[in-house]
Design an enzyme around this catalytic site. Structure first.
Site, PDB file in Angstrom:
ATOM      1  N   GLY A 111      -3.226   4.878  -2.515  1.00 29.11           N
ATOM      2  CA  GLY A 111      -4.196   4.657  -1.453  1.00 29.11           C
ATOM      3  C   GLY A 111      -3.785   3.544  -0.508  1.00 29.11           C
ATOM      4  CB  CYS A 112      -5.847   0.955   1.159  1.00 30.70           C
ATOM      5  SG  CYS A 112      -7.033   2.021   2.001  1.00 30.70           S
ATOM      6  CB  ALA A 113      -2.628  -0.783  -2.928  1.00 32.00           C
TER       7      ALA A 113
END
Length: 362
Positions: free
Chosen positions: A143-145
């Protein structure tokens, strides 16, 4: 040591202003007028002016099967990946000379918004003159990481193999996951915040012949840290149903920044022997306005040090893993003076945190 010598992006063709999405959502979401009125301030408070998508606005008002969405993902992820890679390897802002495709030793492909086997990185190799012995590392589900994790893993490779050249490619077509029949508040927030984003970064080891190909100062990655908060699987991510990916987005995220992330960043600063005042700015993934504000409060820092994170959020929305590389590109374009220190930070599902130390050097 590992250098980030160039960054490239590809901007999806359909740009939609936030006000237009807000009015469109009123027409297509299956909610009462009262519910819609109550939730519309989410759009106004998102600190997003516009976003870009690989499909036109009208597409979102129609029903789509998981198969339709994923076929579009496979097609668009490939074409936009190639644009970002070309922009990265031939970027005259950062590179004295273009870097040939044959020079790439590793491709780290990061995405969480579609699935493909063979993976998109294999398809990329068929479209450009990459060597057949390139090592491929597809990373899915971060995801965003993912942008931070991809760069950190590239740094690890460069430390182990200092002659190597590593391409990190982040592709997130978040718009393809929007489900108009999903009545949950999480979906409404996702629709107000997420956009499509594609970015590529070139990471080279200290003994690479391309390490000296940079035009001016460039960020050197020295250390990274990953941390997972156990028993927090429901904070963000996907539920997979017959229509595709259904967004999970908990309201507790800013609170976790103030607790879980605070402990992580304080520990990391101690490890790299830095304090907030030693850092000229932060290359922070803008998960949302509240997340950026929580970063500032934790670090007792100024909004100015997060200026490009706010600007990327404003101009593109949250593009999941690709966003932090867009932010990095803007800081790199300023060519900070030699010795400038920073931290790259991103949060993702799990609940997870990725941190990378950066120092700009000639």
């Amino acid at each position: 040591m590992a250098w980030i010598t160039s960054v490239g992006v590809s901007i999806p063709e359909y740009e939609i202003a936030q006000r237009d999405i807000q009015s469109f959502v009123k027409e297509v979401f299956p909610r009462s007028e009262r519910e819609i009125t109550r939730l519309l301030p989410v759009f106004e408070n998102a600190a997003v002016d516009k976003r870009q998508f690989v499909v036109p606005k009208e597409w979102f008002g129609q029903p789509h099967t998981f198969q339709e969405r994923n076929e579009l993902y496979e097609e668009k992820a490939l074409s936009y990946s190639l644009e970002a890679i070309d922009d990265c390897l031939k970027n005259k802002t950062f590179l004295q000379e273009p870097v040939p495709y044959e020079a790439i030793d590793y491709i780290i492909y990061v995405s969480s918004t579609g699935v493909a086997t063979p993976t998109i990185d294999a398809r990329i190799m068929n479209e450009r003159e990459f060597r057949e012995d390139v090592k491929r590392v597809p990373l899915w589900g971060l995801g965003c990481a993912g942008g931070g994790a991809g760069l950190a893993r590239a740094m690890d490779f460069a430390h182990l193999y200092p002659e190597s050249n590593i391409l990190v490619v982040c592709v997130e077509l978040c718009g393809l996951t929007f489900q108009k029949n999903d009545r949950r508040k999480s979906n409404f927030i996702g629709t107000a915040l997420f956009g499509d984003g594609i970015a590529a970064a070139l990471v080279v080891g200290e003994k690479s012949p391309y390490a000296s190909n940079r035009i001016s100062t460039a960020p050197q990655m020295n250390q990274s840290s990953s941390k997972l908060k156990k028993h927090a699987l429901d904070v963000m991510g996907w539920n997979v149903n017959e229509d595709g990916f259904q967004v999970v987005f908990a309201k507790s995220i800013p609170v976790l920044v103030e607790t879980f992330w605070k402990g992580h960043v304080e520990q990391f600063l101690s490890t790299i022997h830095k304090k907030e005042s030693d850092l000229s700015f932060f290359v922070a993934h803008p998960g949302g306005q509240k997340v950026l504000q929580a970063y500032q409060e934790v670090l007792n820092s100024s909004e100015k040090k997060f200026s490009h994170s706010y600007e990327v959020l404003k101009q593109h929305g949250n593009m999941s893993s690709a966003t932090v590389i867009h932010v990095l590109k803007r800081w790199m374009e300023e060519f900070p003076k030699e010795g400038t220190a920073s931290i790259l930070a991103a949060l993702g599902p799990g609940f997870s945190s990725e941190l990378v130390s950066l120092e700009w050097l000639k």
